[in-house]
Write an enzyme that holds these catalytic residues in place. Structure first.
Site, PDB file in Angstrom:
ATOM      1  CD  GLU A 170     -31.706  17.806  24.658  1.00 15.46           C
ATOM      2  OE1 GLU A 170     -31.346  16.629  24.444  1.00 15.46           O
ATOM      3  OE2 GLU A 170     -32.860  18.103  24.992  1.00 15.46           O
ATOM      4  CD  GLU A 222     -36.917  13.859  23.071  1.00 12.01           C
ATOM      5  OE1 GLU A 222     -37.601  13.117  23.777  1.00 12.01           O
ATOM      6  OE2 GLU A 222     -35.704  14.029  23.240  1.00 12.01           O
TER       7      GLU A 222
HETATM    8  O1  9MR Z   1     -29.173  12.722  29.298  1.00 18.07           O
HETATM    9  C1  9MR Z   1     -30.398  12.311  29.845  1.00 18.07           C
HETATM   10  C2  9MR Z   1     -30.249  10.970  30.522  1.00 18.07           C
HETATM   11  O2  9MR Z   1     -29.335  11.071  31.596  1.00 18.07           O
HETATM   12  C3  9MR Z   1     -31.612  10.508  31.016  1.00 18.07           C
HETATM   13  O3  9MR Z   1     -31.475   9.256  31.594  1.00 18.07           O
HETATM   14  C4  9MR Z   1     -32.569  10.464  29.847  1.00 18.07           C
HETATM   15  C5  9MR Z   1     -33.963  10.044  30.274  1.00 18.07           C
HETATM   16  O4  9MR Z   1     -34.665  11.110  30.806  1.00 18.07           O
HETATM   17  O5  9MR Z   1     -32.652  11.737  29.243  1.00 18.07           O
HETATM   18  C6  9MR Z   1     -31.435  12.196  28.748  1.00 18.07           C
HETATM   19  O6  9MR Z   1     -31.625  13.470  28.175  1.00 18.07           O
HETATM   20  C7  9MR Z   1     -32.395  13.532  27.000  1.00 18.07           C
HETATM   21  C8  9MR Z   1     -33.159  14.828  27.012  1.00 18.07           C
HETATM   22  O7  9MR Z   1     -33.911  14.946  28.181  1.00 18.07           O
HETATM   23  C9  9MR Z   1     -34.034  14.974  25.794  1.00 18.07           C
HETATM   24  N1  9MR Z   1     -33.284  14.786  24.591  1.00 18.07           N
HETATM   25  C10 9MR Z   1     -32.460  13.591  24.515  1.00 18.07           C
HETATM   26  C11 9MR Z   1     -31.549  13.526  25.735  1.00 18.07           C
HETATM   27  C12 9MR Z   1     -30.609  12.322  25.622  1.00 18.07           C
HETATM   28  O8  9MR Z   1     -31.347  11.141  25.641  1.00 18.07           O
END
Ligand code: 9MR
Length: 367
Positions: A264, A153
């Protein structure tokens, strides 16, 4: 959100009759047996350890796993001088036991940093902090992971220069991206190194802008000899999204010599009325099928399709993007009771079709 959210009744996405085939049979890991196209999902170590039924479903359905949180800084770095590999190691062990591969997620991100980070990281030590983290983590898993999301990101159309103004950007400038890839390459020569981002899949101006920025960044990195090898499309989709711009973008990424992974995938049902649940599930399934048909249209380009979780019970969307009507959202292939949903059948059918396409050799040119 596309036009279908306005009048679902007249829209194919509301077709509760959509049928992507039966819900029985072997898991999704068995579906594309010939081309090497892999289905998998994000998991948490705690889920695999504490929920035998979920662990069984993960073993049955997935050919590849990605830790949803265990390899983020917040989990790995309880203190500035300590690493905690327990969560990541448990997932790698589970995968090895079940003949599954693992992707690493993620070495550099602006979120999920530990609480100590803000007070401890400064321009004097940020470079060594980042290098030590990547060397230690990539080194720990070297040879065990098929890929790493190295940076996550990092583009931002709202920034004049197009890069997200993350703590790393503020401390180190834009060069941190190339440094991260180079350090990862040196620490793990085998893992395929990805830049991973969201908002790149659907039609529309916002995604067009982001796609443009990603292509510019990838070209710049490649011109500078940075060892970036793939683009991860996070693919957090919403019912009604359309993907007519996607294939042109994928061709451009392929033209750079890169591979693509769907990293994802999930489909939010927020635009669809809450009842009946079958209509919501059908709309979600149709969005899966529409997307997968497009993203898998370029033979051989995408080798992995991972959903962000396997079951609706554990999806991040329930807490981060809840439905306004309070009903639990249903974005994943299995429901809370681990029963297969139409989305599961849509994934199976789409992968099987792509598998057949991937196996057809390109026609030889006539002399
Ligand atoms: O699904 C993940 C969530 O449980 C965490 O709290 C969050 C913070 O780290 O990250 C989420 O995963 C993200 C991923 O790492 C990067 N792309 C977006 C995902 C959804 O927010």
């Amino acid at each position: 959100m596309g036009a279908c959210s306005v009048s679902l009744g007249a829209c194919a996405l509301d077709n509760t009759q959509v049928d992507y085939g039966p819900l029985d049979g072997p898991g999704l890991r068995e579906t594309p047996p010939r081309s090497g196209l892999l289905y998998g999902a994000a998991v948490e170590a705690s889920q695999l350890g504490e929920d035998a039924a979920l662990a069984g479903a993960v073993a049955r359905e997935c050919a590849i796993l990605v830790p949803e949180g265990a390899l983020k800084w917040r989990a790995l770095r309880p203190a500035s001088d300590r690493f905690d590999f327990r969560g990541g190691d448990a997932i790698v062990r589970f995968a090895s036991l079940h003949g599954q591969r693992v992707r690493g997620h993620t070495l550099v991100r602006h979120q999920a940093l530990p609480d100590w980070f803000a007070a401890s990281a400064g321009s004097g030590n940020a470079s060594s902090l980042l290098a030590a983290h990547i060397e230690t983590v990539c080194g720990h898993y070297a040879g065990q992971l098929q890929a790493w999301d190295v940076v996550n990101e990092v583009v931002d159309p709202r920034a004049a220069h197009g890069l997200r103004e993350t703590p790393w950007w503020r401390l180190l400038g834009a060069g941190y991206i190339g440094t991260a890839f180079r350090t990862a390459r040196a620490a793990d020569p085998a893992a395929v190194l990805f830049l991973n981002d969201y908002g790149l899949e659907a039609d529309g101006h916002a995604a067009d802008a982001k796609r443009g920025l990603v292509l510019t960044l990838l070209r710049r990195l490649l011109d500078a000899g940075v060892p970036v090898q793939g683009l991860g499309l996070q693919s957090h989709l919403v019912v009604g999204d359309r993907f007519d711009s996607l294939i042109g973008f994928l061709e451009q990424v392929r033209g750079l010599g890169l591979r693509v992974a769907v990293t994802e995938l999930d489909v939010s049902d927020v635009p669809v009325p809450g009842q009946p649940v079958s209509a919501r599930d059908a709309a979600v399934a149709t969005t899966y099928a529409t997307f997968l048909q497009k993203v898998l249209a370029v033979p051989g380009l995408v080798r992995e399709v991972l959903t962000w979780g396997l079951t609706d019970a554990t999806t991040w969307l329930r807490s981060y993007r809840p439905r306004p009507d309070g009903l639990p959202t249903r974005p994943l292939p299995l429901d809370e009771a681990l029963a297969r949903k139409p989305a599961w059948a849509a994934i199976r059918t789409s992968l099987a079709r792509a598998d057949a396409r991937y196996m057809i050799p390109s026609p030889r040119k006539q002399a």
